[in-house]
Design a protein around this motif. Structure first.
Motif, PDB file in Angstrom:
ATOM      1  N   LEU A  59       0.830  -1.191   0.000  1.00 55.28           N
ATOM      2  CA  LEU A  59       0.000   0.000   0.000  1.00 55.28           C
ATOM      3  C   LEU A  59       0.871   1.249   0.000  1.00 55.28           C
ATOM      4  CD1 LEU A  59      -2.932  -0.911   2.400  1.00 55.28           C
ATOM      5  CD2 LEU A  59      -3.021  -0.434  -0.044  1.00 55.28           C
ATOM      6  N   THR A  79       2.349   1.813  -3.411  1.00 56.32           N
ATOM      7  CA  THR A  79       1.262   2.105  -4.341  1.00 56.32           C
ATOM      8  C   THR A  79       1.063   3.604  -4.520  1.00 56.32           C
ATOM      9  OG1 THR A  79       0.087   0.046  -3.968  1.00 56.32           O
ATOM     10  CG2 THR A  79      -1.223   1.926  -4.640  1.00 56.32           C
ATOM     11  N   SER A  80       1.093   4.324  -3.440  1.00 57.18           N
ATOM     12  CA  SER A  80       0.910   5.770  -3.523  1.00 57.18           C
ATOM     13  C   SER A  80       1.950   6.412  -4.433  1.00 57.18           C
ATOM     14  CB  SER A  80       1.012   6.400  -2.135  1.00 57.18           C
ATOM     15  OG  SER A  80      -0.233   6.395  -1.503  1.00 57.18           O
ATOM     16  N   GLN A  87       1.445   5.459  -8.116  1.00 56.86           N
ATOM     17  CA  GLN A  87       0.329   6.148  -8.757  1.00 56.86           C
ATOM     18  C   GLN A  87       0.657   7.587  -9.087  1.00 56.86           C
ATOM     19  OE1 GLN A  87      -2.751   5.122  -5.939  1.00 56.86           O
ATOM     20  NE2 GLN A  87      -3.755   3.884  -7.485  1.00 56.86           N
ATOM     21  N   LEU A  93      -3.094   1.776 -12.097  1.00 56.47           N
ATOM     22  CA  LEU A  93      -2.368   0.701 -11.422  1.00 56.47           C
ATOM     23  C   LEU A  93      -3.366  -0.285 -10.827  1.00 56.47           C
ATOM     24  CD1 LEU A  93       0.379  -0.361 -10.172  1.00 56.47           C
ATOM     25  CD2 LEU A  93      -0.319   0.889  -8.131  1.00 56.47           C
ATOM     26  N   ILE A  94      -3.137  -1.547 -11.077  1.00 57.24           N
ATOM     27  CA  ILE A  94      -3.937  -2.533 -10.356  1.00 57.24           C
ATOM     28  C   ILE A  94      -2.991  -3.490  -9.641  1.00 57.24           C
ATOM     29  CG2 ILE A  94      -5.754  -2.413 -12.094  1.00 57.24           C
ATOM     30  CD1 ILE A  94      -4.948  -5.123 -13.052  1.00 57.24           C
ATOM     31  N   MET A  95      -3.482  -4.034  -8.557  1.00 52.66           N
ATOM     32  CA  MET A  95      -2.673  -4.979  -7.812  1.00 52.66           C
ATOM     33  C   MET A  95      -3.170  -6.386  -8.113  1.00 52.66           C
ATOM     34  SD  MET A  95      -2.746  -2.747  -4.366  1.00 52.66           S
ATOM     35  CE  MET A  95      -1.634  -3.616  -3.284  1.00 52.66           C
ATOM     36  N   LEU A  96      -2.244  -7.259  -8.417  1.00 49.33           N
ATOM     37  CA  LEU A  96      -2.596  -8.630  -8.760  1.00 49.33           C
ATOM     38  C   LEU A  96      -2.098  -9.546  -7.648  1.00 49.33           C
ATOM     39  CD1 LEU A  96      -1.432  -8.448 -12.474  1.00 49.33           C
ATOM     40  CD2 LEU A  96      -3.767  -8.288 -11.613  1.00 49.33           C
ATOM     41  N   PRO A  97      -2.998  -9.949  -6.787  1.00 49.59           N
ATOM     42  CA  PRO A  97      -2.586 -10.790  -5.670  1.00 49.59           C
ATOM     43  C   PRO A  97      -2.550 -12.256  -6.092  1.00 49.59           C
ATOM     44  CG  PRO A  97      -4.864 -10.054  -5.372  1.00 49.59           C
ATOM     45  CD  PRO A  97      -4.432  -9.626  -6.747  1.00 49.59           C
ATOM     46  N   ILE A 115      -9.693  -0.363  -2.967  1.00 49.07           N
ATOM     47  CA  ILE A 115      -9.083   0.046  -1.714  1.00 49.07           C
ATOM     48  C   ILE A 115      -8.576   1.464  -1.847  1.00 49.07           C
ATOM     49  CG2 ILE A 115      -8.392  -2.323  -1.303  1.00 49.07           C
ATOM     50  CD1 ILE A 115      -5.646  -1.685  -2.022  1.00 49.07           C
ATOM     51  N   GLU A 116      -8.294   2.081  -0.737  1.00 46.41           N
ATOM     52  CA  GLU A 116      -7.807   3.444  -0.774  1.00 46.41           C
ATOM     53  C   GLU A 116      -6.343   3.449  -0.402  1.00 46.41           C
ATOM     54  OE1 GLU A 116     -10.416   6.184   0.968  1.00 46.41           O
ATOM     55  OE2 GLU A 116     -12.184   4.985   0.513  1.00 46.41           O
ATOM     56  N   SER A 117      -5.584   4.196  -1.149  1.00 48.22           N
ATOM     57  CA  SER A 117      -4.150   4.157  -0.913  1.00 48.22           C
ATOM     58  C   SER A 117      -3.617   5.488  -0.397  1.00 48.22           C
ATOM     59  CB  SER A 117      -3.408   3.763  -2.181  1.00 48.22           C
ATOM     60  OG  SER A 117      -3.528   4.775  -3.147  1.00 48.22           O
ATOM     61  N   SER A 118      -4.488   6.285   0.170  1.00 55.07           N
ATOM     62  CA  SER A 118      -4.000   7.521   0.760  1.00 55.07           C
ATOM     63  C   SER A 118      -3.066   7.179   1.914  1.00 55.07           C
ATOM     64  CB  SER A 118      -5.164   8.349   1.284  1.00 55.07           C
ATOM     65  OG  SER A 118      -5.741   7.727   2.402  1.00 55.07           O
ATOM     66  N   MET A 149      -6.996  -5.892  -7.195  1.00 54.67           N
ATOM     67  CA  MET A 149      -7.226  -4.808  -6.251  1.00 54.67           C
ATOM     68  C   MET A 149      -7.090  -3.489  -6.984  1.00 54.67           C
ATOM     69  SD  MET A 149      -4.957  -6.555  -3.304  1.00 54.67           S
ATOM     70  CE  MET A 149      -5.221  -5.512  -1.887  1.00 54.67           C
ATOM     71  N   LEU A 150      -8.038  -2.622  -6.758  1.00 51.73           N
ATOM     72  CA  LEU A 150      -8.039  -1.326  -7.417  1.00 51.73           C
ATOM     73  C   LEU A 150      -7.777  -0.251  -6.375  1.00 51.73           C
ATOM     74  CD1 LEU A 150     -11.243  -1.944  -9.568  1.00 51.73           C
ATOM     75  CD2 LEU A 150      -8.867  -2.110 -10.304  1.00 51.73           C
ATOM     76  N   PRO A 151      -6.555   0.225  -6.317  1.00 47.96           N
ATOM     77  CA  PRO A 151      -6.237   1.242  -5.319  1.00 47.96           C
ATOM     78  C   PRO A 151      -6.594   2.631  -5.819  1.00 47.96           C
ATOM     79  CG  PRO A 151      -4.225   0.443  -6.366  1.00 47.96           C
ATOM     80  CD  PRO A 151      -5.379  -0.166  -7.108  1.00 47.96           C
ATOM     81  N   CYS A 152      -7.507   3.249  -5.136  1.00 47.55           N
ATOM     82  CA  CYS A 152      -7.900   4.612  -5.510  1.00 47.55           C
ATOM     83  C   CYS A 152      -6.796   5.581  -5.122  1.00 47.55           C
ATOM     84  CB  CYS A 152      -9.196   4.989  -4.809  1.00 47.55           C
ATOM     85  SG  CYS A 152      -9.671   6.699  -5.030  1.00 47.55           S
ATOM     86  N   PRO A 153      -6.282   6.345  -6.086  1.00 45.10           N
ATOM     87  CA  PRO A 153      -5.225   7.299  -5.748  1.00 45.10           C
ATOM     88  C   PRO A 153      -5.714   8.279  -4.695  1.00 45.10           C
ATOM     89  CG  PRO A 153      -5.479   7.112  -8.133  1.00 45.10           C
ATOM     90  CD  PRO A 153      -6.629   6.389  -7.509  1.00 45.10           C
ATOM     91  N   SER A 154      -4.793   8.725  -3.873  1.00 46.10           N
ATOM     92  CA  SER A 154      -5.204   9.560  -2.746  1.00 46.10           C
ATOM     93  C   SER A 154      -5.720  10.918  -3.200  1.00 46.10           C
ATOM     94  CB  SER A 154      -4.022   9.745  -1.788  1.00 46.10           C
ATOM     95  OG  SER A 154      -2.863  10.064  -2.520  1.00 46.10           O
TER      96      SER A 154
END
Lengths: 352, 352
Positions: free
Chosen positions: A81, A84-85, A88, A98-102, B66-69, B100-105
């Motif tokens: 996480l 990820t910031s 992005q 960006l997507i996460m592939l677990p 998910i949120e990646s802030s 997983m789709l991390p929403c940019p902060s």
DNA sequence: ACGCACTCCGTAAACGTTTACGACTGTAGG
DNA sequence: CCTACAGTCGTAAACGTTTACGGAGTGCGT
């Protein structure tokens, strides 16, 4: 809203023009473009990704492969996480997502990656948890999918990576401890198929040699990088005939188990045994005494990963002329209480 | 390997037959199927996802938003990775993949979700961090994208959700503390736009009332659910004229800051002030004294989420006849040292 | 009047799959 | 011999985009 056709129909324009208007192509009238954009906004039209990427052969999506096994979950905490910031913030400049592939815990990471790559769901990949010999690197190279690995590997061929400076960590930890008078310094290491462990150990040996301290294999504790591993490490340390005065942990989560086992035997970390850890200072502060540890900004690491990756993607290479180089990522020491004492030695007069 | 056409060509079969063979359609000869599968395996052919999903209008991918802030990173720790395992174990049965789709902060979660949904990159969604009024729920309902939310919401309309049993947590925490003789029990709560906080607080009030204890608004500490928030909470508690003897934390990460502030004033948690927290026992063990807290199995929660979701996807509904119900997920108390003492009161004889 | 450049837009062909449809066998029943 | 039918397979049309190509219109210089 079904598709671009409805939108075109509504506006009495051909779909070609609509597409051009939406994609910012030059040969479209200002006024027409305005109308198209307005209508798209109003009707909530967004291009279907399947159609688009089928046509242009790219998805505008970058994949970050992570492992979701229970063990990985225990260990990774917020690492992904965090990066990820940073990732992005780089990708956003190019409208990349960006997507996460677990990778499921019961699937071979190599097979999983193969599936994902073959499905062409992403244009590029970031892989982590690099093994000493990692077939995924072959796979991606062969498939000509741009990628960057977090962690080096001994797999043949050059490939882009960013690795944490474990060598520096081990060296500086040894230096720091020796400066405080320690001579018998233990170290924990993971199983040797993870490349990390190997590098870590090697530079530990080098640093010892530099200080004229003989390498003692019994001071290398091979345990899992987990709380339980820490407990077991302490247990083994306590069994040694000649006890070390300091220990370097490869992962800070181990400290909790280590502390517990030490205290069970009345050995006080930060007084009777110096402890230095690695990764994630926030968590280190949970401990009492607080853990000295090496940490880094996950955000910055993410930025660097993103740039390095894009420097290897033809379409974006031009933006990152300097980005192609592999990086050994430096860590900074956050001092805590766990090693804040000195040892009186023959060679060194006590300072307390 | 370019595509199905090359594969067909190689085998001297039409692409239609190849496709049927690969997808297990009935009208294809046993021998032919064998050959096709063998060739596909050998050449490493995997269907291009874009072409496939363009044709059939579905992607076989489930998204977990998910949120990646930075704040979310601090707080979420391994929550998402934990549920991921459980989700995948369910999805694997249906050959569905999870991303997983991390929403940019810096992007509005609603806008981000809209983009992702419109691009039709996923067939269904799991959203979390539900707000008290959450437009994403409208969005998904309107777009007819099956989804499940972790966390209730007051948004109108029925929708599938699984929520953690905060009511039970608050009630049982109060019960437990009252049983140990506490009468002045403080509680922390997040800002009120997160639905969680509201529910949490309400049942705290109810539990107090049940024990005949008057509700004292000054005992509700509104701080952020973070380490800093915990520090501030302790600060505010210490300023109160009539100090509470116990505090309930809505998030265990706060405990680290709370402990620190308390000790700065010579107040000993677990002796002078009882503390009960919530979520993630592993981390609670880092603390000294160890934190009593309510936890759950993230894996099991993931499984339940997966089943609830698929129960609302037409194609898989039949597999989960019981899965449609919303669940209030129970938590179990893991006792620690932080509330392991009793208070002598007028109504109660001291037991020590 | 003509050619040319330029702007804007429509047409249609791709991209890689799946699948409805029909064609072609061979076999069995009448 | 005709019909029906099951088992296989090939053909071609979709799915929603993007984009190469060319055409229509306009303005301008000759």
């Amino acid at each position: 809203m079904k598709g671009i056709r409805q939108l075109a129909e509504q506006l009495n324009i051909s779909i070609g023009t609509v597409s051009r208007a939406l994609n910012g192509k030059p040969d479209v009238n200002q006024e027409t473009r305005r109308r198209v954009l307005a209508a798209a906004e109003e009707l909530g039209y967004v291009a279907n990704q399947s159609g688009r990427s089928l046509r242009q052969g790219e998805t505008k999506v970058i994949g970050l492969m992570i492992e979701s096994s229970m063990e990985a979950v225990e260990n990774a905490d917020n690492f992904f996480l965090g990066v990820t910031s940073g990732l992005q913030s780089v990708f956003a400049c190019h409208k990349l997502d960006l997507i996460m592939l677990p990778c499921p815990s019961d699937e071979d990471p190599h097979e999983y990656l193969k599936r994902m790559v073959a499905r062409r769901i992403v244009d590029a990949m970031i892989i982590s948890n690099t093994q000493r010999f990692d077939r995924r690197i072959d796979l991606l190279s062969r498939a000509k999918i741009p990628f960057v690995a977090v962690g080096r590997s001994l797999s043949p061929g050059n490939f882009p990576w960013i690795d944490l400076d474990f060598e520096g960590v081990a060296e500086r930890a040894v230096d720091r401890l020796v400066a405080r008078g320690h001579r018998r310094i233990a170290i924990t290491a993971p199983s040797s198929d993870v490349n990390l462990g190997h590098v870590f150990l090697e530079s530990y040996r080098r640093a010892l040699a530099r200080h004229g301290i003989a390498f003692d294999p019994s001071l290398v504790i091979r345990v899992k990088s987990s709380e339980q591993g820490g407990y077991q490490a302490a247990h083994e340390l306590l069994l040694l005939e000649e006890r070390p005065t300091a220990v370097i942990l490869i992962y800070e989560l181990m400290a909790i188990g280590l502390y517990r086992r030490l205290m069970e035997s009345g050995v006080m970390p930060g007084r009777d045994l110096a402890v230095i850890g690695f990764r994630d200072a926030p968590r280190a502060r949970f401990l009492n005494p607080s853990l000295s540890c090496f940490r880094m900004s996950l955000y910055d690491l993410g930025v660097a990963l993103g740039q390095t990756l894009l420097a290897h993607v033809p379409a974006y290479r031009a933006f990152y002329p300097e980005g192609g180089r592999n990086i050994v990522w430096p860590l900074e020491l956050v001092p805590g209480e766990s090693d804040a004492f000195e040892i009186a030695t023959a060679k060194r007069s006590s300072s307390g």
